[in-house]
Design a protein around this motif. Sequence first.
Motif, short mmCIF file in Angstrom:
data_model
loop_
_atom_site.label_atom_id
_atom_site.label_comp_id
_atom_site.label_asym_id
_atom_site.label_seq_id
_atom_site.Cartn_x
_atom_site.Cartn_y
_atom_site.Cartn_z
N PRO A 1 5.07 -0.48 10.73
CA PRO A 1 4.50 -0.21 9.73
C PRO A 1 5.59 0.79 8.75
N GLU A 2 5.38 0.52 7.52
CA GLU A 2 6.09 1.89 6.74
C GLU A 2 5.20 3.04 6.63
N LYS B 1 1.26 -6.52 0.96
CA LYS B 1 1.22 -5.57 1.84
C LYS B 1 -0.14 -5.06 2.24
N GLN C 1 3.75 6.13 4.72
CA GLN C 1 3.47 6.77 3.44
C GLN C 1 2.56 7.95 3.63
N TYR D 1 -2.40 -2.16 3.63
CA TYR D 1 -2.43 -0.85 3.83
C TYR D 1 -3.44 -0.30 4.68
N SER E 1 4.13 -7.36 5.13
CA SER E 1 4.38 -6.18 5.77
C SER E 1 3.18 -5.14 5.91
N TYR E 2 3.38 -4.07 6.33
CA TYR E 2 2.21 -3.26 6.87
C TYR E 2 2.57 -1.71 6.47
N VAL E 3 1.60 -1.15 5.68
CA VAL E 3 1.84 0.34 5.34
C VAL E 3 0.77 1.44 5.97
#
Length: 219
Positions: free
Chosen positions: A37-38, A86, A40, A88, A18-20
């Motif tokens: 993406p999440e 992940k 943050q 980032y 997954s991607y942030v």
Amino acid sequence: MKTIFDYQSQGQAGQIDSYVLLSNSPRRKELLQFLAPEIQSVEVDERRIEEQFMAEFAADDFLTRAAKTCCEISKAKSDLPLEPGKLYISADTIVVADDRIFNKPLDLAEAEAMLRSYFGKIHQVVTSVCLRTADSLDVFYTVAEIDFVDYYPALEEPIQTYIHDKQPLDKAGAYGIQELDPRFVAGISGDIHTIIGLPVAEVSRRIFSTKALENSRAL
């Protein structure tokens, strides 16, 4: 014109699940929607980092100093606990004109002064990107050049409209290229997404070319 520059690379990303996106920028979120993406939020003292590294890179020409400093700001945004699996993504965008860094303007008067200073000249926009996992780091920057037309009186109304209607205070250099009146810009060299805030093509290439290489090694 070279537009893509490596800054720092170490380790291997490994499996990415997954991607942030370490940014609240709606523009970057939209550009990366293909990664879902999440989001943050992160806060760093950008001006302190800028002061430190502009001095540290004093031996370089001004644009290179500014670009390397921009990379250090992107790195600082990803200096947090990293979860395995992940990727980032952090970024920073600066405008360089007349051997000065134009950050987000403090008020409309400064925004107007910035915008007016571009006419009749070429200036640069730099976007740095940090791709970071628990095991790897890839930092690079891209450069685009924007050539503004010479000022003439008929541009005064669209200048005032932009300053007062387009919220220039939340944008590096006081403008978003996608919002400018088309009469302002004579030409662009490089990836327009560098100016918008994220060089998506290069980000995607680095993510998925690395994945393809790792998959081939696993066969």
